[in-house]
Enzyme design. Sequence first.
Site, PDB file in Angstrom:
ATOM      1  CB  ALA A 284      -0.919  -0.139   1.133  1.00 52.05           C
ATOM      2  CD  GLU A 286       3.567   6.328   3.164  1.00 46.45           C
ATOM      3  OE1 GLU A 286       4.673   6.734   3.407  1.00 46.45           O
ATOM      4  OE2 GLU A 286       3.307   5.363   2.591  1.00 46.45           O
ATOM      5  CG  ASN A 287      -0.210   8.285  -2.663  1.00 46.73           C
ATOM      6  OD1 ASN A 287       0.878   8.289  -2.642  1.00 46.73           O
ATOM      7  ND2 ASN A 287      -1.107   7.249  -3.058  1.00 46.73           N
ATOM      8  CD  GLU A 320      -0.071   2.217   3.944  1.00 44.28           C
ATOM      9  OE1 GLU A 320       0.624   3.188   3.825  1.00 44.28           O
ATOM     10  OE2 GLU A 320       0.881   0.997   4.074  1.00 44.28           O
TER      11      GLU A 320
END
Length: 885
Positions: A284, A286-287, A320
Amino acid sequence: MSKQVRQDKRQVLPTNVRPTHYILTFTPDMVNFTFIGSEIVNININENTKSITLHVNEIEIKSAKLINLDLKTSQSFEATNIDYDTQKETATLTFPQEFSSGTTASLHIEYTGILNDKMVGFYRSSYEDKSGNTKYMVTTQFAATDARRAFPSWDEPAIKATFDITLIVPSDMTTLSNMNVVSETQLGDGKKEVKFNRTPLMSTYLVAFIVGDLGYIQAYTPGGRDDGEPISIRVYAPKGNEQYGEFALGVATQVLEYFIEVFGIPYPLPKCDMVAIPDFGFGAMENWGLITYRTAKILFDPKNSNITIKKIIAYTVSHELAHQWFGNLVTMEWWDHLWLNEGFATWVGNFAVDKFFPDWDIWSQFVTEEFQSALRLDSLSSSHPIEVPVNDSSEISQVFDDISYSKGASVIRMLSSFLGEKVFLSGVRRYLKIHAFGNASTDDLWQALATESGNDVAQFMTGWTRMVGYPVLTVKESTPETLVIRQCRFLSSGVINPDEDTTIWWVPLGVDLGPDTQCDIKSTVLTQKEITLKLPPRKSDFYQLNARETGVFRVNYTPERLYKLGQAVRLGLLDVNDRIGAIADAGALGTSGYGKTSDLLSFIKEFEEEDKYVVWREIASRLGNVLDVWFEQPTPIYQGLLAFNRGLTSRLVPKLGWEYSESDDYLTTSLRTLIINIAGRANDPDTVKEAYHRFNLFTKQNDESALHPNIRAVVFKIVLSHGGGDEEFEAILKVYRESKTADQKLDALYGLGFAQRDDLIHRALQFAISDEVKNQDMIHAFASLQSNPKSRRLLWNFVKDNWDLIHERYINFLSLFGNIIKQCINKFSSEDDIVDIEKFFSNRDCKGIERSLQQSVEKIRVNAVWLKRDSKDVEDWLKSNGFLQ
């Protein structure tokens, strides 16, 4: 090495200009897979200059002009030269006039780029819709250094700016970015223009945008923003799959609100979108406000998904979301400090899962998974410190590993345990508030924790983050009440050179004398090479170090004390984490030569009555390691080890059975699956027979109830490992092709790797690199082919024969590439294999995977030495215990 020296070696951009704000417009062509980009960047001129150097990769700049914003009349200057440096991934724009220090300007660039299929930068991802049609979405993956593939930028974590983002896309497409939509305008010709709100100050690697035919489900937190407004949380997926995001959505809603409380800082964005991406290299990303996931890490099908997917999703979502503060709000100042992002998010991700799923015993799972993974990797000479100097962009991918994540989290767990959770989290809140919207280093975290705790945290933690390795504590009993404890660096080779053993770690001993003894030595800390510890009077001679496995070290007891710990297991004196740690230490010490493999086998015999899943995870890991290293030993020896495994599980298989009930808790369900897997690998005839029976009901009579999702992958493995041929292979392949969710496909893909016939192994190998298998999933196929002793060497030969294809496919995603290489070779145990591997790579481009190769070769060397040293020891033990005739 001082901080200044590290900075001097970094490949960073000149400081003559710095951006403050980007205005970005993207027009993706989702047919020809290209895009047009336009950007305006407001910059501060810090030095008199005629040139600007910024990051560019696979972008063609069509025009560039600079406008002086300090003049009353706009005057623009076209770039007279654009000089690309492909090695440094930069472009230098030269202008006809010098701009003065202290002024501001706007840089206007028009450019084009490609929507690649490499899972980096601005890229395309494909999937099949419900009708079987191939469809595409475009998405981004900018960490660590790939924002430069989407827009010319100052692509370094400390160079923060704000962003206005606009996308011109097909009218029927969902369009997402970090912030909420502020306007959507129809342009005609089937296009629309979507503008997003301005972002907070942030790093380029956290910028994100997505275009696709997506559906979503939605929930809200009760509050959590500065203005008291609720936060919108959505899970997006290709249309028709969004309903599988219900579990992740529920977790996110709870965890986001919990982190607002834990960190003491409101969530700074109006929304948090989470998106399932069919092609995705990491687990994944984490934007900020737009978190992207592999589909298997966020979508859960209650009817067809394995229960372990629930834990994976809950942890990944929590990890995240932690980054939204620890990484996004406060960002590491350079990649040396990656662990600040990843180590903390790993720890606090588990912290949150434990809060909401207490029956999962998540910290015990941490001990047998994250903690042991960290210690395995860090026992190699080719490991690296948690804070590792990173100078070139190609080096960054090599620190996205178990040191930055798992050892980082383990060190934080040790420190939190020592300071106390309340004090530790107070220090974290102080750190976040001081450095909000800025950048920080490890020293900044230590300072905040020191202020809250009153301890000189940096003094005793610097060795843990800046020095490679960890200690083994050798315990000698000079009298029954007197322990002499000595620390030295632990290496799995067992060979320590003086220059590798110079660190003296700060070690909280965690002494436990049993429940009936009150003492004041539990908090004793080892701060020198050796100490003598006097034990207080107690009813029994029981003692153990590193109680609950919170300290990052191994303990080397005498054989007599290890025997007594085995007796303590039978008497129920060891906590679950202590049992895990004792098994793990015995296994590691046997590998390294501090102990013997027979000591490990004898110790594990004491666990015949064990019924805890997490303890069995460690037993399975250690016995599996022995089987892997002994895989080419004489058949009677290998069969003797399998017989020992069968004996251990013979009681539990019939007790646990094969049926899964809605009332089963997570740990019971997981134990059943694990024990059947161990018994199947050990050739237990009843287990193999039952697996075949259920497989035939499932594949021939379409009886889905015969193979619960929790057991499908294990049964596929058992069937192909024990005589399965063309019919069985085709049946599993059919499951792969017809499965609707990613985790179901992975179960079948993993099973295919356990074929025993050479022709079927070659089919599995060819399938792994076919277009039917996603690029990020090939590693799962290779993992099973390496776990299968029959295919292990065929896999390595296949990789050598197809090196150019594999290299081309993964060279742009080096962290995944390095892990694939490890999967192919690190279970060998012969010096001949090392010669072969080193010869193969001697004339090939290994940039970015050097560390993975070094670690794999060292692991093979450790295996070879271990096997040579203990092969007779294991043979004798098998004979004396009735497992070898």
